[in-house]
Enzyme design. Structure first.
Site, PDB file in Angstrom:
ATOM      1  N   TYR A 126       0.837  -1.188   0.000  1.00 26.71           N
ATOM      2  CA  TYR A 126       0.000   0.000   0.000  1.00 26.71           C
ATOM      3  C   TYR A 126       0.878   1.247   0.000  1.00 26.71           C
ATOM      4  O   TYR A 126       1.799   1.363   0.800  1.00 26.71           O
ATOM      5  CB  TYR A 126      -0.911   0.039   1.231  1.00 26.71           C
ATOM      6  CG  TYR A 126      -1.930   1.141   1.109  1.00 26.71           C
ATOM      7  CD1 TYR A 126      -3.158   0.896   0.517  1.00 26.71           C
ATOM      8  CD2 TYR A 126      -1.649   2.441   1.512  1.00 26.71           C
ATOM      9  CE1 TYR A 126      -4.083   1.908   0.339  1.00 26.71           C
ATOM     10  CE2 TYR A 126      -2.562   3.467   1.334  1.00 26.71           C
ATOM     11  CZ  TYR A 126      -3.776   3.190   0.749  1.00 26.71           C
ATOM     12  OH  TYR A 126      -4.683   4.200   0.560  1.00 26.71           O
ATOM     13  N   GLN A 149     -10.835   0.158   0.822  1.00 31.51           N
ATOM     14  CA  GLN A 149     -11.303  -0.657  -0.306  1.00 31.51           C
ATOM     15  C   GLN A 149     -10.128  -1.351  -1.014  1.00 31.51           C
ATOM     16  O   GLN A 149     -10.270  -2.487  -1.488  1.00 31.51           O
ATOM     17  CB  GLN A 149     -12.160   0.167  -1.280  1.00 31.51           C
ATOM     18  CG  GLN A 149     -11.476   1.350  -1.959  1.00 31.51           C
ATOM     19  CD  GLN A 149     -11.536   2.630  -1.128  1.00 31.51           C
ATOM     20  OE1 GLN A 149     -11.751   2.603   0.081  1.00 31.51           O
ATOM     21  NE2 GLN A 149     -11.317   3.770  -1.778  1.00 31.51           N
ATOM     22  N   ASN A 162      -3.478   5.792   6.055  1.00 29.70           N
ATOM     23  CA  ASN A 162      -4.193   6.558   7.081  1.00 29.70           C
ATOM     24  C   ASN A 162      -4.907   5.591   8.033  1.00 29.70           C
ATOM     25  O   ASN A 162      -4.735   4.382   7.943  1.00 29.70           O
ATOM     26  CB  ASN A 162      -5.166   7.559   6.431  1.00 29.70           C
ATOM     27  CG  ASN A 162      -6.242   6.857   5.602  1.00 29.70           C
ATOM     28  OD1 ASN A 162      -6.510   5.660   5.777  1.00 29.70           O
ATOM     29  ND2 ASN A 162      -6.847   7.589   4.693  1.00 29.70           N
ATOM     30  N   SER A 198       5.539   8.946  13.450  1.00 28.43           N
ATOM     31  CA  SER A 198       6.994   8.797  13.560  1.00 28.43           C
ATOM     32  C   SER A 198       7.534   9.326  14.888  1.00 28.43           C
ATOM     33  O   SER A 198       6.908  10.145  15.541  1.00 28.43           O
ATOM     34  CB  SER A 198       7.652   9.532  12.390  1.00 28.43           C
ATOM     35  OG  SER A 198       8.995   9.118  12.277  1.00 28.43           O
ATOM     36  N   GLN A 240      12.325  14.669  12.603  1.00 26.43           N
ATOM     37  CA  GLN A 240      11.153  13.819  12.781  1.00 26.43           C
ATOM     38  C   GLN A 240       9.916  14.619  13.120  1.00 26.43           C
ATOM     39  O   GLN A 240       8.805  14.280  12.707  1.00 26.43           O
ATOM     40  CB  GLN A 240      11.402  12.750  13.852  1.00 26.43           C
ATOM     41  CG  GLN A 240      12.384  11.697  13.431  1.00 26.43           C
ATOM     42  CD  GLN A 240      12.087  11.148  12.049  1.00 26.43           C
ATOM     43  OE1 GLN A 240      11.071  10.508  11.839  1.00 26.43           O
ATOM     44  NE2 GLN A 240      12.961  11.426  11.077  1.00 26.43           N
ATOM     45  N   HIS A 267       7.330  15.544  10.433  1.00 28.33           N
ATOM     46  CA  HIS A 267       6.475  14.590   9.727  1.00 28.33           C
ATOM     47  C   HIS A 267       4.995  14.955   9.830  1.00 28.33           C
ATOM     48  O   HIS A 267       4.300  15.076   8.837  1.00 28.33           O
ATOM     49  CB  HIS A 267       6.689  13.165  10.248  1.00 28.33           C
ATOM     50  CG  HIS A 267       7.757  12.431   9.501  1.00 28.33           C
ATOM     51  ND1 HIS A 267       7.641  12.131   8.177  1.00 28.33           N
ATOM     52  CD2 HIS A 267       8.968  11.963   9.886  1.00 28.33           C
ATOM     53  CE1 HIS A 267       8.741  11.502   7.768  1.00 28.33           C
ATOM     54  NE2 HIS A 267       9.553  11.385   8.785  1.00 28.33           N
ATOM     55  N   GLU A 305      10.940   4.473  17.807  1.00 27.92           N
ATOM     56  CA  GLU A 305      11.146   4.019  16.431  1.00 27.92           C
ATOM     57  C   GLU A 305      12.601   4.262  15.997  1.00 27.92           C
ATOM     58  O   GLU A 305      13.271   3.365  15.515  1.00 27.92           O
ATOM     59  CB  GLU A 305      10.177   4.785  15.528  1.00 27.92           C
ATOM     60  CG  GLU A 305      10.266   4.416  14.066  1.00 27.92           C
ATOM     61  CD  GLU A 305       9.457   5.367  13.195  1.00 27.92           C
ATOM     62  OE1 GLU A 305       9.099   6.471  13.653  1.00 27.92           O
ATOM     63  OE2 GLU A 305       9.201   5.002  12.026  1.00 27.92           O
ATOM     64  N   HIS A 306      13.060   5.498  16.168  1.00 28.26           N
ATOM     65  CA  HIS A 306      14.450   5.860  15.841  1.00 28.26           C
ATOM     66  C   HIS A 306      15.156   6.254  17.128  1.00 28.26           C
ATOM     67  O   HIS A 306      14.635   7.068  17.889  1.00 28.26           O
ATOM     68  CB  HIS A 306      14.505   7.071  14.915  1.00 28.26           C
ATOM     69  CG  HIS A 306      13.743   6.905  13.637  1.00 28.26           C
ATOM     70  ND1 HIS A 306      12.496   7.451  13.446  1.00 28.26           N
ATOM     71  CD2 HIS A 306      14.050   6.269  12.481  1.00 28.26           C
ATOM     72  CE1 HIS A 306      12.064   7.160  12.227  1.00 28.26           C
ATOM     73  NE2 HIS A 306      12.982   6.436  11.612  1.00 28.26           N
ATOM     74  N   ASP A 364      16.578   7.016   6.726  1.00 30.20           N
ATOM     75  CA  ASP A 364      15.324   7.160   5.971  1.00 30.20           C
ATOM     76  C   ASP A 364      15.540   6.937   4.481  1.00 30.20           C
ATOM     77  O   ASP A 364      14.671   6.423   3.797  1.00 30.20           O
ATOM     78  CB  ASP A 364      14.773   8.585   6.145  1.00 30.20           C
ATOM     79  CG  ASP A 364      14.034   8.746   7.456  1.00 30.20           C
ATOM     80  OD1 ASP A 364      13.744   7.720   8.091  1.00 30.20           O
ATOM     81  OD2 ASP A 364      13.762   9.895   7.828  1.00 30.20           O
ATOM     82  N   GLU A 418      -2.839 -37.865  26.868  1.00 34.71           N
ATOM     83  CA  GLU A 418      -3.698 -36.753  26.440  1.00 34.71           C
ATOM     84  C   GLU A 418      -5.061 -37.263  25.947  1.00 34.71           C
ATOM     85  O   GLU A 418      -5.858 -36.486  25.435  1.00 34.71           O
ATOM     86  CB  GLU A 418      -3.002 -35.932  25.351  1.00 34.71           C
ATOM     87  CG  GLU A 418      -1.774 -35.188  25.868  1.00 34.71           C
ATOM     88  CD  GLU A 418      -1.231 -34.141  24.901  1.00 34.71           C
ATOM     89  OE1 GLU A 418      -1.675 -34.113  23.731  1.00 34.71           O
ATOM     90  OE2 GLU A 418      -0.366 -33.349  25.320  1.00 34.71           O
ATOM     91  N   HIS A 444      -4.113 -40.902  17.786  1.00 33.86           N
ATOM     92  CA  HIS A 444      -2.706 -40.495  17.637  1.00 33.86           C
ATOM     93  C   HIS A 444      -1.798 -41.685  17.985  1.00 33.86           C
ATOM     94  O   HIS A 444      -0.881 -42.027  17.239  1.00 33.86           O
ATOM     95  CB  HIS A 444      -2.383 -39.313  18.559  1.00 33.86           C
ATOM     96  CG  HIS A 444      -2.832 -37.977  18.047  1.00 33.86           C
ATOM     97  ND1 HIS A 444      -4.145 -37.659  17.881  1.00 33.86           N
ATOM     98  CD2 HIS A 444      -2.135 -36.874  17.673  1.00 33.86           C
ATOM     99  CE1 HIS A 444      -4.247 -36.409  17.422  1.00 33.86           C
ATOM    100  NE2 HIS A 444      -3.038 -35.917  17.281  1.00 33.86           N
TER     101      HIS A 444
END
Lengths: 432, 432
Positions: free
Chosen positions: B129, B191, B214, B237, B259, B262, B327-328, B361, B415, B420
């Site tokens: 995506y 969608q 999003n 971020s 950062q 962003h 994250e960073h 990045d 068991e 088995h």
């Protein structure tokens, strides 16, 4: 068992039949589950105790929720020595197989002054869900705990529902103790998942939750995914035997039944290039049904999700094998290793006449927590990687950065991220 | 930016603040998203075209949904040559780093007649995506496609929303083409996720869906998880700079801002053992704000999720670093490699004064798709393993199985799984 020819239409129908068993089809319970999770998040122990009383008919307190050393000792008294012994033997194999999966952190240092790599770190804490009730599966306890232990996870928290007297299945406790659980709590259901995901006064939040459970547990795990990590969502068990005319129908039938006995949603499928084998296997199944204790379950699961699929060629057979992506695949053909090279999708592949599926359930070492319901196309057996995370390592010397700083600035500006470009540029502004 | 002392109470409050940004807190949109997914599942292209017209104001047909060779060629005309050039340079590094992650299938053959192993197989198909709109991030296209390509995924399907004239951002197309997307479709939103997860007449179902989007895209990915695999759910971020008095405040400030630009939910945190550094960094930030194009966004994100945390000792600083699990993470201290050994939780670790975050990045090679929002405690940067699945391999000879068949039968019977036990027993019944 339905006997069908392999063709596109039949494959499509079978796949759509099998998918009906997916936990994704039980979204109607998602609201109930979310309600339980929200309450645990908000009220902690209070809600956890209330739900345990409601669902398990057991009154817990902060003092009784955790299984004690004494309770573990008492459990050993109740479990057959022969089971303890076989658990220990099995653990040796499971540990050895999982040890081989361990990976080192690595780096690549170049003389231009750059170091890049991946740092591997075990998760700090893991929750293991173990179902309660009459059917205790100590083998599952081993399979869920050992990979975490081998990965180096320090805190392994098992949760399992108590009976109304606050007792936990003894074999479960013994297996957990042998495998190395560090904490055991007497809670189950969606409320136990909530406690592991959000933490309560008694139970600390963990990083990841693994282990099988009923539909409420499965939906709760999916709901908390992202807040914590989870293993894949388990569906009913499956076996697919791929066999040609070299296969022994007596063995093939026994292996199909070994999975069909799990529950009525279990699936057992024979794909064969030999019509004769298919017929003989059916006869053998009739014979076995007369003497197996779980014949009633087996008959239902064979009726619902059992198939004998006749293929013209081995290639055609392999196509349907890869389309179904079974949890367990047995290859009982001439040259089974060569056939294995053509298998793309299967959780565990059992090769040859003596590699019967229960060997993998209990003893050989590979994990029996496997992707079901076609998810072997993208999920893997539970393994050590599931309990290790990676951090990227990046070092550039001044010279190394200087050599390419214009490229980074060009890229950042093209994306409109001027503060990104600036953070590189400031390091060279005085020199240029 | 708030300036605070490091202590448990403050850490707890910061973590709870940061978690407010989690996609898990937007469950109110889950119903809308599920509705879209259900309709795509049921009606396929018809629903896909209708939603694209509704949300993107673009009328698609089966003939125009897929980006053509001509459209890709035209995109190159619209993109600066300098960007194409830097994309190609960057690709060399990204490929090289990811190639080093590739793993072999392995097996362990023992003279007792057993073979155990793991067979590694690339996923067959992956959906990527890519958000549309004004801000195009070709670097993200590279980062999502390359690991799949390196893993050996044959079909890499990119989806990205069109504008009302049915056009896709040119830089996105160029990046996709350079990285090796095999199919590109002009659809976006929940969608598009539905189409990739369930398939429509125009778009085939894939095995896994990756890439940022999003909140609707994030919730759609979570909803289809289990039916297909997904990467982790991306949040806003973050950068955390761990610095002592050896750090250059001019650089540290620039990196924090890189950062913060962003979006307003981005977080920039300095953890330092030097109060003086903290003060200087604040001054530097004021200076930069006057000249950066995205100053308005930066000011908001610093106000909301920017912190300067003063620690008494490096150990105390590391505690909060591991609790936040950024994250960073930049380590700008004396002996930064030694400090790195104490970091448990971070997506990417940038070591030393010249390893500025945008280097990662855009250019160094490690992936910039990283775990956010504290999920670095259990998730990893996007990597080649994410596109490879394992199948367990199990072979036992007759002798090998015979040696342990009683153990398996004991375990299975304990068991209550007699079918088995039977499947093992039948193989030796004639001999005993």
């Amino acid at each position: 068992m339905r006997v069908l020819k392999v063709n596109k239409e039949n494959t499509k129908n079978i796949l759509s039949d099998l998918l009906k068993r997916s936990p994704n089809n039980y979204d109607q319970y998602a609201g109930t589950v979310q309600g339980i999770l929200d309450e645990i998040k908000e009220k902690g122990d209070e809600a956890l105790f209330a739900y345990t009383e409601k669902f398990d008919k057991c009154k817990l307190t902060k003092d009784t929720i955790q299984v004690t050393e004494e309770e573990i000792k008492a459990a050993y008294e109740k479990v057959d020595d022969s089971l303890v012994e076989v658990i220990r033997k099995s653990l040796v194999n499971i540990r050895e197989y999982h040890e081989k999966q361990k990976r080192n952190s690595w780096f690549d240092a170049k003389p231009d002054g750059t170091i890049l790599g991946q740092k591997m770190t075990a998760l700090a804490s893991v929750g293991v869900y173990v179902p309660g009730g009459k059917a205790a599966y100590p083998s599952s306890v081993l399979m869920n705990i050992v990979p975490a232990k081998v990965a180096g996870v320090e805190k392994i928290v098992m949760v399992t529902p108590p009976n109304k007297d606050g007792e936990v299945t003894p074999a479960t406790l013994v297996a957990a103790n042998e495998a190395g659980a560090t904490h055991i709590y007497k809670v189950g259901g969606a409320q136990a998942i909530g406690a592991l995901a959000y933490g309560t006064e008694s139970i600390e939040k963990v990083d990841k939750i693994v282990g099988p459970g009923n539909i409420y547990v499965a939906l709760a795990k999916k709901a908390v995914y992202g807040h914590v990590s989870i293993d894949s969502i388990a569906g009913p068990s499956e076996i697919l035997v791929l066999a040609d005319d070299t296969a022994n129908p007596h063995y093939v039938a026994a292996d199909l039944l070994s999975q069909a006995e799990h529950d009525e949603l279990a699936s057992a499928i024979l794909v064969t290039t030999s019509k004769t084998l298919g017929e003989k296997v059916q006869e053998e199944i009739e014979g076995y049904l007369k003497k197996l204790s779980r014949a009633e379950i087996i008959e239902k699961s064979l009726e619902n999700f059992g198939y004998i699929l006749e293929a013209e060629t081995l290639d055609e057979a392999l196509e349907v094998v890869n389309a179904i992506a079974s949890e367990h695949l047995e290859i009982v053909t001439a040259n089974p290793f060569e056939v294995m090279t053509k298998v793309r999708n299967a959780g565990a592949i059992f090769i040859g006449e003596y590699s019967s599926e229960p060997l993998g359930d209990y003893f050989a070492g590979p994990n029996h927590v496997l992707p079901t319901n076609g998810t072997a196309k993208f999920f893997s057996p539970l393994n050590v990687d599931d309990f290790v995370k990676k951090s990227s390592i990046i070092y550039y010397s001044k010279d190394a950065l200087k050599a390419i700083h214009n490229d980074i600035e060009t890229f950042a500006k093209a994306e409109g991220l001027t503060a990104h470009a600036n953070s590189i540029a400031v390091r060279f502004e005085e020199e240029e």
